[in-house]
Design an enzyme around this catalytic site. Structure first.
Site, PDB file in Angstrom:
ATOM      1  N   LYS A  71      21.366   1.116 -10.083  1.00  0.00           N
ATOM      2  CA  LYS A  71      22.768   1.474 -10.315  1.00  0.00           C
ATOM      3  C   LYS A  71      23.430   0.400 -11.168  1.00  0.00           C
ATOM      4  CE  LYS A  71      25.893   1.152  -7.009  1.00  0.00           C
ATOM      5  NZ  LYS A  71      26.609   1.468  -5.764  1.00  0.00           N
ATOM      6  N   GLY A 223      36.206  -3.650   2.759  1.00  0.00           N
ATOM      7  CA  GLY A 223      36.933  -4.004   1.547  1.00  0.00           C
ATOM      8  C   GLY A 223      36.436  -5.237   0.820  1.00  0.00           C
TER       9      GLY A 223
END
Length: 327
Positions: A71, A223
């Site tokens: 990726k 996060g």
């Protein structure tokens, strides 16, 4: 030799969440059994654009499937405001490990969103109390949707509380789920009082205080994805059973990175990685406070790419091209 091109809609439509969660869990099992190859994530830092690129290759030999993928993904936090573009975008190349044929080139943005939620679901299934019925979410960006959908697959949720400063985002999130769940707006303290809490913000200073978190809560800390980021009061980390996805990534860029680099957390404070939990090498008392530090691994991308590709073949989704010619 055909290569299948899958856009974001193809990825969304061909990935069934239960299948994806199972594939991600099997990838972590393979990781625990040393049946993966996953070089360290490579970064290209672009300070002038307040962003970076990351290259994430991996090979997974799972129980009933194998796959290889890479990726190419970015993180540009200012993209939404400045260019009306996503913070995170990516492209995945999924290849046949035996022949090296690129079986598919697919959108990595949607795939990243979905596999991150799936990893949280796997962690929640092993680390949250069995009868958890409430989920708190801090942040109502795109990842919050993946968190709710995935976690609802492994627990029967009755109450959802979302804390978000942006009113438009908050209303959009509530509207998206109000026909399926009892979902309402609340403070961070309200969200943190739930059985399960997912934090999905880009903050660099803790926003969840220890005092508002229950002693039986499971937290998915999602996060923090770069050095210097943190969402949780460090006392939470001191009091919790900490499970990480990967040692190098979490100590460098995960929720624990700030406290770890400052020496306030050490290796002794990290209970296990998720692979050790899913293989039953270690067990967790789910009645206590638990934290899953999720940085996102390339093996998750392989699992998601495998799921999307197989689903696309079955449904005949996407375009096929002759990318390579035979020798």
């Amino acid at each position: 030799m055909e290569t299948r091109i899958l856009d974001s809609d193809d990825v969304t439509e061909t990935i069934a969440l239960p299948t994806l969660i199972d594939a991600v869990e099997r990838a972590f099992v393979a990781y625990g059994h040393d049946n993966v190859q996953m070089p360290a994530k490579s970064y290209i830092e672009l300070a002038q654009y307040d962003g970076d690129f990351r290259a994430m290759p991996a090979y997974v030999d799972a129980e009933d499937w194998e796959g290889a993928a890479i990726k190419w993904v970015n993180s540009h936090p200012n993209n939404p405001e400045r260019f009306d573009l996503p913070t995170v975008m990516g492209v995945v190349i999924y290849s046949d490990p035996e022949t090296a044929v690129p079986l598919a080139i697919m959108d990595g943005t949607e795939l990243t969103r979905l596999r991150t939620g799936a990893a949280a679901a796997v962690a929640t299934d092993y680390l949250a109390i069995d009868d958890a019925t409430s989920l708190g979410i801090v942040g109502a960006g795109v990842q919050s949707y993946a968190q709710l959908n995935a976690i609802a697959t492994v627990r029967d949720l009755e109450e959802i509380i979302v804390a978000e400063q942006d009113q438009a985002r908050l209303e959009a999130f509530i509207d998206a789920f109000s026909d399926r769940f009892d979902v309402r707006a609340g403070s961070i303290a309200d969200a943190a009082a739930c059985d399960i809490l997912s934090t999905v913000t880009p903050v660099r200073e803790p926003i969840v205080d220890r005092a508002v978190v229950g002693d039986h809560t499971h937290i998915n800390a999602v996060g923090a994805d770069a050095a210097g980021k943190q969402e949780l009061d460090e006392q939470i980390l001191q009091d919790a059973t900490i499970v990480i996805d990967d040692y190098e990534q979490c100590t460098h860029s995960g929720e624990i990175n700030v406290a770890y680099q400052a020496g306030r957390l050490t290796d002794d404070d990290i209970y296990a990685d998720l692979a050790a939990i899913v293989t039953a090498e270690k067990r967790v008392d789910t009645e206590g406070l638990t934290v899953f530090d999720s940085t996102g691994l390339a093996i998750q991308d392989v699992a998601a790419a495998h799921t999307a590709y197989e689903g696309a073949v079955d449904a005949d989704r996407g375009e096929t091209i002759e990318l390579l010619t035979t020798a």
